[in-house]
Design an enzyme around this catalytic site. Structure first.
Site, PDB file in Angstrom:
ATOM      1  N   GLU A 148       0.814  -1.210   0.000  1.00  0.00           N
ATOM      2  CA  GLU A 148       0.000   0.000   0.000  1.00  0.00           C
ATOM      3  C   GLU A 148       0.856   1.273   0.000  1.00  0.00           C
ATOM      4  OE1 GLU A 148      -3.431   1.438   2.990  1.00  0.00           O
ATOM      5  OE2 GLU A 148      -3.393  -0.708   2.581  1.00  0.00           O
ATOM      6  N   ASP A 149       1.964   1.250   0.732  1.00  0.00           N
ATOM      7  CA  ASP A 149       2.736   2.479   0.978  1.00  0.00           C
ATOM      8  C   ASP A 149       4.088   2.548   0.281  1.00  0.00           C
ATOM      9  OD1 ASP A 149       0.662   3.230   2.593  1.00  0.00           O
ATOM     10  OD2 ASP A 149       1.630   2.650   4.464  1.00  0.00           O
TER      11      ASP A 149
END
Length: 480
Positions: A77-78
């Site tokens: 996600e990051d």
């Protein structure tokens, strides 16, 4: 605020799974490198969050794949890392777990609400692939709630509301009572701070006033069980703040809440649970109507215990919960207790029992099939699953969980009965009822042969409460 290091995590893992530490350390080093230069709103390095989440999992004695996924749960996600890379560097199971808790990108949606509904559906239905996806997500949400003070007030309330609507019910359904209770209390503190503080003060007063009473009971029960050579352990328990708040909202007074105080008595086997119950009743008068046997008939999330409310010698009401040691682990941690009880076989048994014994799993899958889009899915689970439910009995004594205001048709559809086509009728507590009869807690329901012809009208759809029943009636009406 506690800052967790990998050494802290390693010490916990060492106590139950030392041979897998090298594998977990590889995941930590990978995540630490990827999150380098990223910070949380608290100012801490971002890696502090995956470490804290994995510590929560390690305290449940999670397997190494789950621990690795906990450390890696935000990397896709990051950062620029892909699920495929995680599978190549670690294994397919870890990749599936990380994918299960990874949010779908905002780029795929036209609005924030669309994205939120899609991600909720993805996370909740992930349980069908692997229950550990939900467990990791609960640990993630728990740490985020523990550090909610660094968010703005609007975000605090928004996150707390979502926690109450989605994550608290999920924790309940897998039996993770400790996580459920903590999530409830933190959410209430942000949603209703005045009420929270008021109840907290009252509970502190109750604890102070009753501590000597509970200690005396513990001492006397200790002697009783010791004399009978029953292996045991006794713990004191006070109701969580949200649990008290909920009772007060139902127009109860503090003095009317019979399980404010509780003693948990753990013994070695089921036979001694019932024997201990007799010993307790011989010493402390029970209140008729306050006894529940959740060993013979477990709750729908497999919670098992005997509950009896008794008068202490100084006239306090004390709920006494009697269960085996393994039942106590399940009562506190639900399916996550399998890691401790079943060791290497935990993963398979966890998923098998979820699919075969937990009613909500079947209901969730049915809703997932019937719901046309993500919004309908989320609205339906909130209304039918993640709400105050009622519990009725089949004529065979099976406890059936239904949404509040469910009708006789809702029951029939849940049980897979072709009640409408086969012209059958329903008896509730021995009396015939209409198809739109609203069921109540503890109703006993029997389906019987009926010679009456049932005319299914359009407006019957408005009198049922489950998506399954609505779609069945719609199909019959359209086929007329």
């Amino acid at each position: 605020m506690e800052t967790i290091t990998f050494n802290d995590l390693k010490e916990i893992i060492k106590n139950y799974n030392e041979e897998e530490i090298e594998k977990v350390e590889k995941a930590y080093e990978f995540a630490n490198k990827l999150h380098e230069g990223q910070f949380r709103q608290s100012g801490e390095p971002y890696i502090s969050h995956p470490l804290a989440v994995t510590k929560i999992l390690a305290e449940m004695k999670a397997d190494s794949d789950t621990l690795c996924a906990g450390l890696l749960h935000d990397v896709v996600e990051d950062t620029d890392t892909t699920i495929k890379e995680i599978e190549e560097l670690f294994n397919k199971e870890i990749a599936v777990l990380v994918d299960g808790v990874t949010k779908i990108s905002r780029m795929n949606f036209s609005s924030k609400e669309e994205m939120k509904d899609a991600n909720t559906r993805k996370i909740v239905t992930g349980i069908s692939k692997d229950v550990r996806i939900i467990i990791i997500k609960l640990a993630d949400r728990l740490h985020n709630m523990r550090t909610l003070q660094f968010k703005k007030e609007f975000k605090q309330k928004e996150n707390s509301l979502e926690t109450m609507e989605i994550f608290v019910p999920l924790a309940y359904y897998i039996g993770a009572y400790r996580i459920k209770s903590e999530l409830e209390d933190i959410s209430l503190r942000y949603l209703k701070p005045c009420e929270y503080n008021e109840i907290e003060k009252k509970m502190e007063k109750v604890k102070m006033e009753t501590d000597s009473c509970l200690n005396e009971m513990v001492k006397e029960i200790h002697e009783l069980l010791l004399n009978e050579n029953i292996p045991f352990e006794i713990k004191k328990r006070t109701k969580n703040i949200y649990g008290v708040y909920k009772q007060l909202m139902n127009n109860k007074r503090m003095c009317d809440i019979h399980d404010l105080l509780a003693l948990k008595i753990m013994v070695d086997d089921v036979r001694n649970c019932y024997y201990t119950l007799g010993l307790i009743h011989s010493k402390y008068p029970p209140i008729n109507g306050k006894f529940k046997d959740f060993i013979c008939q477990p709750k729908t999330n497999m919670y098992q215990s005997l509950h009896t409310t008794v008068f202490s010698k100084d006239e306090n009401l004390v709920q006494t919960q009697i269960r085996t040691f393994d039942m106590d682990k399940i009562a506190s941690f639900g399916l996550t207790a399998y890691w401790d009880i079943n060791k290497g076989e935990a993963r398979k048994k966890m998923q098998k029992d979820l699919e075969n014994k937990y009613q909500f799993f079947k209901s969730l899958n049915e809703i997932n099939v019937l719901a046309g889009d993500n919004q309908e899915f989320v609205n339906t689970i909130k209304k039918e699953l993640f709400t105050n439910n009622i519990y009725v009995y089949s004529s065979f004594g099976e406890i059936i969980e239904l949404p509040q205001h469910a009708t006789a048709i809702d029951y029939a559809c849940k049980m897979g009965l072709n009640i409408i086509e086969n012209n059958q009728g329903i008896l509730v507590n021995g009396q015939p009822v209409s198809l739109d009869y609203k069921l109540k807690n503890n109703d006993i329901i029997k389906v019987v042969e009926n010679n009456l012809v049932i005319d299914v009208q359009d407006d019957l759809i408005e009198k049922v409460n489950t998506l399954q029943a609505k779609q069945k009636i719609k199909k019959i009406v359209e086929g007329k």
